[in-house]
Design an enzyme around this catalytic site. Structure first.
Site, PDB file in Angstrom:
ATOM      1  N   ASP A  83       8.894   5.857   9.115  1.00  0.00           N
ATOM      2  CA  ASP A  83       8.970   5.475  10.329  1.00  0.00           C
ATOM      3  C   ASP A  83       7.615   6.235  11.366  1.00  0.00           C
ATOM      4  O   ASP A  83       7.805   7.190  11.322  1.00  0.00           O
ATOM      5  CB  ASP A  83      10.013   5.414  11.383  1.00  0.00           C
ATOM      6  CG  ASP A  83      10.447   4.699  12.631  1.00  0.00           C
ATOM      7  OD1 ASP A  83       9.612   3.411  12.463  1.00  0.00           O
ATOM      8  OD2 ASP A  83      10.200   5.184  13.615  1.00  0.00           O
ATOM      9  N   GLY A 137       0.909  -1.132   0.119  1.00  0.00           N
ATOM     10  CA  GLY A 137       0.160   0.274   0.030  1.00  0.00           C
ATOM     11  C   GLY A 137       0.817   1.021  -0.471  1.00  0.00           C
ATOM     12  O   GLY A 137       0.642   1.559  -0.206  1.00  0.00           O
ATOM     13  N   LYS A 138       1.593   1.118   0.955  1.00  0.00           N
ATOM     14  CA  LYS A 138       3.068   2.308   1.030  1.00  0.00           C
ATOM     15  C   LYS A 138       3.588   2.187  -0.793  1.00  0.00           C
ATOM     16  O   LYS A 138       3.663   4.028  -0.853  1.00  0.00           O
ATOM     17  CB  LYS A 138       3.868   2.249   1.609  1.00  0.00           C
ATOM     18  CG  LYS A 138       2.998   1.781   3.395  1.00  0.00           C
ATOM     19  CD  LYS A 138       4.253   2.250   4.467  1.00  0.00           C
ATOM     20  CE  LYS A 138       4.210   2.529   5.651  1.00  0.00           C
ATOM     21  NZ  LYS A 138       4.529   2.129   6.886  1.00  0.00           N
ATOM     22  N   ASP A 182      -5.966   3.272  14.351  1.00  0.00           N
ATOM     23  CA  ASP A 182      -6.946   4.351  13.143  1.00  0.00           C
ATOM     24  C   ASP A 182      -8.797   4.081  13.644  1.00  0.00           C
ATOM     25  O   ASP A 182      -9.344   5.404  14.525  1.00  0.00           O
ATOM     26  CB  ASP A 182      -7.536   4.645  12.067  1.00  0.00           C
ATOM     27  CG  ASP A 182      -6.492   4.120  10.937  1.00  0.00           C
ATOM     28  OD1 ASP A 182      -5.450   5.428  11.281  1.00  0.00           O
ATOM     29  OD2 ASP A 182      -6.062   5.018   9.349  1.00  0.00           O
TER      30      ASP A 182
END
Length: 197
Positions: A69, A12-13, A157
């Protein structure tokens, strides 16, 4: 296009950064695709760990590197879980286990003392020995809820309430979150630095 290694195996990143950085002539490749293992995160701060990860990826590949990070810092816990956010309840902990441990730890903390912020540090190294890495920091304030809400996002989240939006990070759309989150802020700073420099 200049190839750049992203010090992560998180698909995803990689996708998110690849689309944004292609405008700068950068072709982002995950370190795992190049046979690079994760660096040991021995730093005491997000900045130290991001630099360690970027330097390791650059050294192993001979390419420029980007590393991230990030984590959650809860004020009443002195900044914990901090750099240990992903392994707050143990080395191979799941997101759910970490979230449950944090809720349990904060069970007796009153609502007006549950402030927290997500932090994200993005580092760009032109080469492994780069003495002046680009370091970008984004910070996102919120409040830890008493129970999870929402199905979006990941990690903490569902218990990270965003006062400006009136909902948790997990209840935001991907676009809403990207526009205001710690990672969105750090990425904007990195894109600005690459554009200007």
């Amino acid at each position: 296009m200049q190839k750049v290694v992203l010090a992560t195996g998180n698909a995803g990143k990689v996708r998110e950064l690849a689309s944004l950085l292609s405008d700068f002539g950068l072709d982002v490749v995950a370190q795992t695709k190049l046979g690079v293992d994760s660096a040991e995160e021995t730093g005491l701060t997000f900045i130290e760990n991001a630099i360690l990860k970027a330097r390791h990826a650059a050294k192993m590949t001979g390419l420029p590197a980007i590393a991230d990070d990030s984590g959650l810092a809860v004020d009443v816990l002195g900044g914990a879980p901090g750099i240990y956010s992903a392994r707050y309840s143990g080395e191979n902990a799941t997101d759910q286990q970490n979230l449950e441990k944090l809720l349990h730890t904060l069970r007796d903390v009153p609502d007006d003392k549950r402030q927290a912020r997500f932090h994200c540090v993005l580092v760009y190294l032109r080469h492994a020995e780069d003495p002046t890495p680009i370091v970008c920091h984004g910070s996102w304030p919120g409040v830890i809820t008493r129970q999870a809400a929402g199905n979006g996002g990941f990690g903490y989240d569902p218990i990270f309430f965003v006062p400006s939006e009136g909902k948790t990070a997990a209840e935001l759309t991907r676009e809403e979150k990207s526009a205001i989150s710690h990672r969105g802020q750090a990425l904007k700073l990195l894109l600005d630095a690459l554009r200007n420099g």
